[in-house]
Design an enzyme around this catalytic site. Structure first.
Site, PDB file in Angstrom:
ATOM      1  N   ASP A 216      16.296 -23.035  -3.143  1.00 34.38           N
ATOM      2  CA  ASP A 216      15.759 -24.386  -3.860  1.00 34.38           C
ATOM      3  C   ASP A 216      16.378 -25.456  -3.125  1.00 34.38           C
ATOM      4  O   ASP A 216      17.585 -25.370  -2.596  1.00 34.38           O
ATOM      5  CB  ASP A 216      15.751 -24.518  -5.244  1.00 34.38           C
ATOM      6  N   GLY A 217      15.698 -26.570  -2.851  1.00 37.27           N
ATOM      7  CA  GLY A 217      16.276 -27.923  -2.357  1.00 37.27           C
ATOM      8  C   GLY A 217      16.036 -28.301  -0.908  1.00 37.27           C
ATOM      9  O   GLY A 217      16.598 -29.293  -0.562  1.00 37.27           O
TER      10      GLY A 217
ATOM     11  N   ASN B  95       3.646 -23.333  -7.365  1.00 33.88           N
ATOM     12  CA  ASN B  95       3.815 -24.112  -5.967  1.00 33.88           C
ATOM     13  C   ASN B  95       2.371 -24.675  -5.406  1.00 33.88           C
ATOM     14  O   ASN B  95       2.332 -25.336  -4.775  1.00 33.88           O
ATOM     15  CB  ASN B  95       4.552 -23.458  -4.909  1.00 33.88           C
TER      16      ASN B  95
HETATM   17  C1  IPE Z   1      10.945 -22.525  -7.368  1.00 37.37           C
HETATM   18  O1  IPE Z   1      11.652 -23.624  -6.888  1.00 37.37           O
HETATM   19  C2  IPE Z   1      10.273 -21.536  -6.362  1.00 37.37           C
HETATM   20  C3  IPE Z   1      10.634 -21.388  -5.130  1.00 37.37           C
HETATM   21  C4  IPE Z   1      11.835 -21.305  -4.863  1.00 37.37           C
HETATM   22  C5  IPE Z   1       9.805 -20.654  -4.257  1.00 37.37           C
HETATM   23  P1  IPE Z   1      10.542 -24.917  -7.300  1.00 37.37           P
HETATM   24  O2  IPE Z   1      11.311 -26.027  -6.813  1.00 37.37           O
HETATM   25  O3  IPE Z   1       9.207 -24.610  -7.379  1.00 37.37           O
HETATM   26  O4  IPE Z   1      10.881 -24.975  -8.978  1.00 37.37           O
HETATM   27  P2  IPE Z   1      11.005 -26.128 -10.217  1.00 37.37           P
HETATM   28  O5  IPE Z   1       9.772 -26.975 -10.005  1.00 37.37           O
HETATM   29  O6  IPE Z   1      12.169 -26.894  -9.709  1.00 37.37           O
HETATM   30  O7  IPE Z   1      11.516 -25.726 -11.415  1.00 37.37           O
HETATM   31  C1  IPE Z   2      12.304 -24.709  -2.034  1.00 37.06           C
HETATM   32  O1  IPE Z   2      12.482 -26.134  -1.824  1.00 37.06           O
HETATM   33  C2  IPE Z   2      11.201 -24.061  -1.253  1.00 37.06           C
HETATM   34  C3  IPE Z   2      10.025 -24.004  -2.179  1.00 37.06           C
HETATM   35  C4  IPE Z   2       9.789 -24.099  -3.343  1.00 37.06           C
HETATM   36  C5  IPE Z   2       8.726 -23.243  -1.461  1.00 37.06           C
HETATM   37  P1  IPE Z   2      11.633 -27.309  -2.529  1.00 37.06           P
HETATM   38  O2  IPE Z   2      10.488 -27.402  -1.779  1.00 37.06           O
HETATM   39  O3  IPE Z   2      11.513 -26.760  -4.093  1.00 37.06           O
HETATM   40  O4  IPE Z   2      12.701 -28.351  -2.420  1.00 37.06           O
HETATM   41  P2  IPE Z   2      13.190 -29.529  -3.539  1.00 37.06           P
HETATM   42  O5  IPE Z   2      13.667 -28.476  -4.862  1.00 37.06           O
HETATM   43  O6  IPE Z   2      11.886 -30.176  -3.988  1.00 37.06           O
HETATM   44  O7  IPE Z   2      14.157 -30.202  -2.896  1.00 37.06           O
HETATM   45 MG    MG Z   3      12.522 -26.951  -5.699  1.00 35.73          MG
END
Ligand code: IPE
Ligand code: IPE
Ligand code: MG
Length: 235
Positions: free
Chosen positions: A15-16, A63
């Site tokens: 994440d992030g 997502n």
């Molecule tokens: C979890 O991250 C899903 C993946 C890493 C693929 P998200 O960014 O979608 O989760 P939330 O919305 O912060 O809970």
């Molecule tokens: C994780 O990073 C990747 C996926 C969920 C596909 P994010 O896209 O959730 O990035 P943040 O959490 O919004 O920074």
């Molecule tokens: Mg995220």
């Protein structure tokens, strides 16, 4: 010194990416691109450490609610990873598996996943599960639906479902229980990942964004895991 215990199954919530990119003055998608390179670092480190199975949360059932352009980018990059990294997985001896729900997932992504699953099916060093269009609740519901169908068709009889029978109906019937769950980006939540399999997992939440991590991060997590005492409800 005691020998390091290596967790058999490590699950990762990468994440992030988006926030990392915005902090760098880039589009969110640049974060996903950077994240792909980091993913391969973790796979190599996992093989090196002797981890048997790793699961990467790549795209959740939730997502799809993101902007159409980000969803498109994520579908396309999933395809690219399977296509471009296939020789690397083979060379590393990594068996690639897709774990998720079929409904809604792009046909072209599915077909790339099928190809790489086939190509790496005899690899035995480590299994890597890509959780794409994955949701823990969806997985449990799909398993229950399958059990009901089996019962209706006479393939399952008896009045009680055992844990073993239930797990046979999960997306990957051979998936081990998760020993160590790691989430990056500072969020301390599960976001619908492997709800059933993490029942007794040790959890590590890191503040670093996914693109800021590397092989050393995984090594440090395994070191931390060794400081934990797992009791599984016993004394
Ligand atoms: C979890 O991250 C899903 C993946 C890493 C693929 P998200 O960014 O979608 O989760 P939330 O919305 O912060 O809970
Ligand atoms: C994780 O990073 C990747 C996926 C969920 C596909 P994010 O896209 O959730 O990035 P943040 O959490 O919004 O920074
Ligand atoms: Mg995220």
């Amino acid at each position: 010194m005691r020998e390091l215990e290596i967790p058999k199954h490590v699950a990762v919530i990468m994440d992030g990416n988006g926030r990392w990119a915005v902090r760098c003055g880039l589009e969110r998608t640049a974060g996903h691109k950077a994240g792909e390179k980091v993913l391969m670092k973790w796979v190599r480190a996992g093989v090196h450490l002797g981890i048997s199975e790793m699961s990467f949360y790549t795209f959740s059932t939730e997502n799809w609610t993101r902007s159409p352009s980000e969803v498109r980018f994520l579908m396309n990059i999933s395809k690219q990873i399977m296509r471009a990294r296939a020789p690397e997985f083979l060379e590393l001896g990594v068996r690639v598996k897709w774990v998720g729900r079929k409904t809604r997932l792009w046909k072209s992504v599915l077909s790339e996943l099928e190809k790489i699953q086939n190509l790496t099916k005899n690899c035995t060093k480590m299994t890597v599960n890509f959780c794409i269009n994955y949701g823990g609740r969806a997985e449990i519901l799909d398993a229950v639906t399958k059990l009901v169908e089996d019962a209706r068709a006479g393939r399952f009889s008896g009045s009680k479902v055992t844990q073993k029978q239930f797990e046979k109906c999960m997306y990957s019937s051979s998936m081990r229980p998760v020993d160590l769950l790691i989430r990056t980006s500072g969020e301390q939540r599960i976001s619908n990942f492997l709800l059933w399999q993490i029942a007794y997992a040790e959890m590590i939440f890191l503040d670093d964004a996914w693109p800021d991590t590397d092989e050393q991060t995984l090594q440090r997590c395994v070191n931390d895991y060794n400081l934990r005492t797992r009791r599984f409800g016993a004394m």
